[in-house]
Design a protein around this motif. Sequence first.
Motif, PDB file in Angstrom:
ATOM      1  N   MET A   1       0.914  -1.079   0.041  1.00 46.33           N
ATOM      2  CA  MET A   1       0.086  -0.147  -0.201  1.00 46.33           C
ATOM      3  C   MET A   1       0.844   1.275  -0.034  1.00 46.33           C
ATOM      4  O   MET A   1       1.742   1.442   0.680  1.00 46.33           O
ATOM      5  N   ILE A   2       0.620   2.182  -0.880  1.00 43.15           N
ATOM      6  CA  ILE A   2       1.428   3.474  -1.009  1.00 43.15           C
ATOM      7  C   ILE A   2       0.957   4.499   0.476  1.00 43.15           C
ATOM      8  O   ILE A   2      -0.106   4.364   0.640  1.00 43.15           O
ATOM      9  N   VAL A   3       2.069   4.816   1.097  1.00 44.68           N
ATOM     10  CA  VAL A   3       1.763   5.495   2.060  1.00 44.68           C
ATOM     11  C   VAL A   3       2.207   7.108   1.975  1.00 44.68           C
ATOM     12  O   VAL A   3       1.917   7.862   2.895  1.00 44.68           O
ATOM     13  N   GLY A   4       2.909   7.248   0.874  1.00 46.81           N
ATOM     14  CA  GLY A   4       3.358   8.685   0.740  1.00 46.81           C
ATOM     15  C   GLY A   4       3.709   8.557  -0.676  1.00 46.81           C
ATOM     16  O   GLY A   4       4.527   8.063  -1.120  1.00 46.81           O
ATOM     17  N   ILE A   5       3.597   9.951  -1.361  1.00 48.39           N
ATOM     18  CA  ILE A   5       4.265  10.479  -2.530  1.00 48.39           C
ATOM     19  C   ILE A   5       4.800  11.724  -2.539  1.00 48.39           C
ATOM     20  O   ILE A   5       4.011  12.694  -2.025  1.00 48.39           O
ATOM     21  N   GLY A   6       5.926  12.037  -2.959  1.00 43.79           N
ATOM     22  CA  GLY A   6       6.567  13.343  -3.018  1.00 43.79           C
ATOM     23  C   GLY A   6       7.239  13.649  -4.448  1.00 43.79           C
ATOM     24  O   GLY A   6       7.535  12.575  -5.112  1.00 43.79           O
ATOM     25  N   ILE A   7       7.040  14.653  -4.656  1.00 46.28           N
ATOM     26  CA  ILE A   7       7.905  15.166  -6.046  1.00 46.28           C
ATOM     27  C   ILE A   7       8.454  16.768  -5.663  1.00 46.28           C
ATOM     28  O   ILE A   7       7.927  17.556  -5.099  1.00 46.28           O
ATOM     29  N   ASP A   8       9.232  16.782  -6.379  1.00 41.83           N
ATOM     30  CA  ASP A   8      10.135  17.935  -6.388  1.00 41.83           C
ATOM     31  C   ASP A   8      11.093  18.404  -7.747  1.00 41.83           C
ATOM     32  O   ASP A   8      11.325  17.221  -8.321  1.00 41.83           O
ATOM     33  N   GLU A  58      14.056  16.799  -0.960  1.00 39.76           N
ATOM     34  CA  GLU A  58      12.745  17.433  -0.915  1.00 39.76           C
ATOM     35  C   GLU A  58      11.526  16.326  -0.979  1.00 39.76           C
ATOM     36  O   GLU A  58      10.723  16.523  -0.316  1.00 39.76           O
ATOM     37  N   ALA A  59      11.515  15.730  -2.238  1.00 40.41           N
ATOM     38  CA  ALA A  59      10.533  14.664  -2.558  1.00 40.41           C
ATOM     39  C   ALA A  59      10.294  13.852  -1.574  1.00 40.41           C
ATOM     40  O   ALA A  59       9.290  13.409  -1.128  1.00 40.41           O
ATOM     41  N   PHE A  60      11.512  13.275  -0.813  1.00 44.93           N
ATOM     42  CA  PHE A  60      11.587  12.238   0.241  1.00 44.93           C
ATOM     43  C   PHE A  60      10.494  12.984   1.333  1.00 44.93           C
ATOM     44  O   PHE A  60       9.744  12.172   1.904  1.00 44.93           O
ATOM     45  N   GLU A  66       3.228  12.447   7.864  1.00 42.54           N
ATOM     46  CA  GLU A  66       3.356  13.629   8.742  1.00 42.54           C
ATOM     47  C   GLU A  66       4.027  13.408   9.920  1.00 42.54           C
ATOM     48  O   GLU A  66       4.741  14.375  10.343  1.00 42.54           O
ATOM     49  N   ASN A  67       3.748  12.412  10.552  1.00 38.58           N
ATOM     50  CA  ASN A  67       3.940  12.147  11.771  1.00 38.58           C
ATOM     51  C   ASN A  67       5.431  11.509  11.848  1.00 38.58           C
ATOM     52  O   ASN A  67       6.254  11.639  12.829  1.00 38.58           O
ATOM     53  N   LEU A  68       6.011  11.522  10.685  1.00 37.71           N
ATOM     54  CA  LEU A  68       7.620  11.092  10.714  1.00 37.71           C
ATOM     55  C   LEU A  68       8.296  12.111  10.078  1.00 37.71           C
ATOM     56  O   LEU A  68       9.735  12.309  10.080  1.00 37.71           O
ATOM     57  N   GLN A  69       7.813  13.288   9.791  1.00 40.91           N
ATOM     58  CA  GLN A  69       8.485  14.487   9.150  1.00 40.91           C
ATOM     59  C   GLN A  69       9.410  15.242  10.146  1.00 40.91           C
ATOM     60  O   GLN A  69      10.441  15.574   9.713  1.00 40.91           O
ATOM     61  N   ASN A  70       9.089  15.359  11.354  1.00 44.26           N
ATOM     62  CA  ASN A  70       9.866  16.037  12.329  1.00 44.26           C
ATOM     63  C   ASN A  70      11.132  15.022  12.486  1.00 44.26           C
ATOM     64  O   ASN A  70      12.091  15.679  13.248  1.00 44.26           O
ATOM     65  N   LEU A  96      15.394   7.832  12.166  1.00 41.66           N
ATOM     66  CA  LEU A  96      14.399   7.870  11.244  1.00 41.66           C
ATOM     67  C   LEU A  96      13.860   6.250  10.614  1.00 41.66           C
ATOM     68  O   LEU A  96      12.855   5.965  10.397  1.00 41.66           O
ATOM     69  N   SER A  97      14.976   5.683  10.493  1.00 41.65           N
ATOM     70  CA  SER A  97      14.856   4.163   9.767  1.00 41.65           C
ATOM     71  C   SER A  97      14.065   3.483  10.763  1.00 41.65           C
ATOM     72  O   SER A  97      13.029   2.712  10.206  1.00 41.65           O
ATOM     73  N   SER A  98      14.248   3.631  12.157  1.00 38.37           N
ATOM     74  CA  SER A  98      13.580   2.766  13.056  1.00 38.37           C
ATOM     75  C   SER A  98      12.084   3.107  13.093  1.00 38.37           C
ATOM     76  O   SER A  98      11.222   2.437  13.198  1.00 38.37           O
ATOM     77  N   LYS A  99      11.597   4.555  12.818  1.00 44.61           N
ATOM     78  CA  LYS A  99      10.339   4.960  12.985  1.00 44.61           C
ATOM     79  C   LYS A  99       9.559   4.716  11.523  1.00 44.61           C
ATOM     80  O   LYS A  99       8.613   4.266  11.518  1.00 44.61           O
ATOM     81  N   MET A 100      10.537   4.606  10.510  1.00 45.58           N
ATOM     82  CA  MET A 100       9.800   4.013   9.343  1.00 45.58           C
ATOM     83  C   MET A 100       9.462   2.471   9.229  1.00 45.58           C
ATOM     84  O   MET A 100       8.209   2.048   8.797  1.00 45.58           O
TER      85      MET A 100
END
Length: 132
Positions: A1-8, A58-60, A66-70, A96-100
């Motif tokens: 399942m896709i959980v996020g898409i980013g583009i820059d 930026e895309a990443f 949102e809960n992982l961006q910080n 960050l890797s562990s949170k992911m």
Amino acid sequence: MIVGIGIDICNTRRMEKVLQKSYSQNFKKKVFSDEEIKYCEKMKNNAPHFAVRWAIKEAFYKALPENLQNFSSWKSVEYINDGEKKPFVNIRDEFLSSKMREENISNIHCSISHETDVCVAQIILENNGKRE
């Protein structure tokens, strides 16, 4: 399942101007990993290589839930291209890797494209459909 898409998108000429500034070394050390800097600086015209890495970062960030961006910073991820295999995004920050992993984010898909004046990067984050 896709959980996020980013583009820059990043203007290569703009990056070239930044790289010519007196503060360019500080900028590079703040934003890029040592490996990214080493790779880019091997290139005759390195602005497009730095620009695409900027766009990937930026895309990443945009793709992260949102809960992982910080938990993400410029140097949390790096774009690896060793010439041997398909380029990929490496998570350098263990926290960050562990949170992911907690979010079961199992795949990072990356696509880039270059033109003379611009480059674009897209990131898709995918999980295995389960949440702990």
